[in-house]
Design an enzyme around this catalytic site. Structure first.
Site, PDB file in Angstrom:
ATOM      1  CD  GLU A   1      -2.991  -0.752  -0.112  1.00  0.00           C
ATOM      2  OE1 GLU A   1      -3.056   0.392  -0.596  1.00  0.00           O
ATOM      3  OE2 GLU A   1      -3.623  -1.707  -0.585  1.00  0.00           O
TER       4      GLU A   1
ATOM      5  CE1 TYR B   1      -7.125   3.008  -0.850  1.00  0.00           C
ATOM      6  CE2 TYR B   1      -4.775   3.251  -0.439  1.00  0.00           C
ATOM      7  CZ  TYR B   1      -5.825   2.584  -1.040  1.00  0.00           C
ATOM      8  OH  TYR B   1      -5.564   1.485  -1.811  1.00  0.00           O
TER       9      TYR B   1
ATOM     10  CG  ASP C   1      -8.498   3.559  -5.333  1.00  0.00           C
ATOM     11  OD1 ASP C   1      -9.701   3.386  -5.673  1.00  0.00           O
ATOM     12  OD2 ASP C   1      -7.555   2.984  -5.897  1.00  0.00           O
TER      13      ASP C   1
END
Length: 313
Positions: free
Chosen positions: A42, A125, A143
């Site tokens: 990520e 996020y 996203d």
């Protein structure tokens, strides 16, 4: 609001089925994934495509398979291993997060959203993505790809707003399936659909599993309300910072500041290494004041070390 429950169930069923049949086989989706392997992915995937991330992610996981392994590494090693992924401050933030995980969580990536959010470099996020994709917990992931799918399929717009709005967040929460397992799949599926099919410039509508009820197609595929502009690159500080970092990554030792401040032209005088990146730095022909500004900003960001006239990672 989306009041048509049948429409929501249609979206859930069709998009999740498509994902199960067409999802990319990515290592951070494997059954043996860990919280750490997902966390590394990520961080790397922020503003960077999968094709560039994959080889670097694999190298990192071999070298630093746990947070403790990365926390014990020197930051210069970490920055060098980040390679050309761009935005190298992400490497330092990931190192800081690994250190916090070791010191505060016994070396294990926490599962809880709020706890993840408290880690260095982890925003809303990233915290949601880790708790969902690593641990299968319920959270709403939003996203750019997901926003674009919802903008077209539900709102009938070519593109989402320039930045995330409260209305988009409400819509994303409202569209989440009630079943927790389906909700986890839904997050990954809508993201994958946006990345592979419902792309920004050339959407493959004929391959979309929900084209029959897509609001954007039904509206005649209206043009976007704005034209997205790519980030400028040539001549920018970002390009020059990257060129300087490339020289330092390729060098086996410190580099004299005049070599960098002269755009590499003083290399022979200081017997600097003939690294390929130095030639690229020379070709930029950057003004002296821009070179100094970039060196100063890199030092301020903790990406380089300046000891007298010597500069290193």
């Amino acid at each position: 609001m989306v009041e048509d429950q049948a429409f929501k169930e249609y979206l859930h069923r069709r998009i999740n089925q498509w994902f199960r049949a067409h999802a990319r086989d990515l290592p951070w989706r494997a059954d043996d994934r860990t919280g750490w392997s997902v966390m590394v992915s990520e961080f790397m995937l922020q503003q960077t495509p999968v094709v560039r991330v994959l080889p670097i992610w694999e190298q990192w996981m071999q070298r630093w398979p746990t947070p403790a392994d990365l926390a014990a590494a020197d930051t210069a090693e970490v920055i060098r291993a980040w390679g050309r992924l761009g935005y190298p401050r992400r490497a330092l933030r990931l190192h800081a997060a690994a250190t916090a995980i070791v010191e505060e969580h016994g070396g294990e990536v926490p599962e809880d959203y709020e706890t993840l959010l408290a880690l260095p470099g982890v925003g809303s996020y990233t915290a949601a993505a880790i708790t969902v994709f690593a641990f299968g917990h319920r959270a709403t992931v939003i996203d750019t790809n997901i926003r674009r799918v919802f903008a077209r399929a539900v709102s009938g717009k070519a593109l989402p707003a320039k930045s995330l709005t409260a209305a988009e967040t409400r819509l994303a929460n409202e569209l989440m399936p009630a079943d927790d397992r389906e909700a986890v799949t839904w997050n990954a599926a809508t993201m994958e659909l946006g990345a592979l099919i419902c792309t920004a410039k050339s959407p493959k509508c004929e391959a979309c599993p929900v084209q029959e009820k897509c609001a954007w197609i039904a509206a005649g595929r209206p043009e976007p309300e704005y034209q997205p502009k790519g980030q400028e690159w040539a001549g920018t500080d970002r390009q020059l910072r990257g060129a300087i970092m490339a020289v330092l990554r390729e060098s086996t030792g410190p580099v004299h500041s005049e070599v960098l401040l002269s755009g590499g032209k003083a290399a022979q005088r200081y017997r600097a290494e003939a690294v390929p990146a130095l030639e690229k730095l020379v070709k930029l022909n950057s003004p002296a004041e821009q070179l100094e500004r970039c060196l100063t900003s890199l030092a301020t960001d903790g990406l380089i070390r300046r000891e007298g006239d010597l500069i290193s990672l």
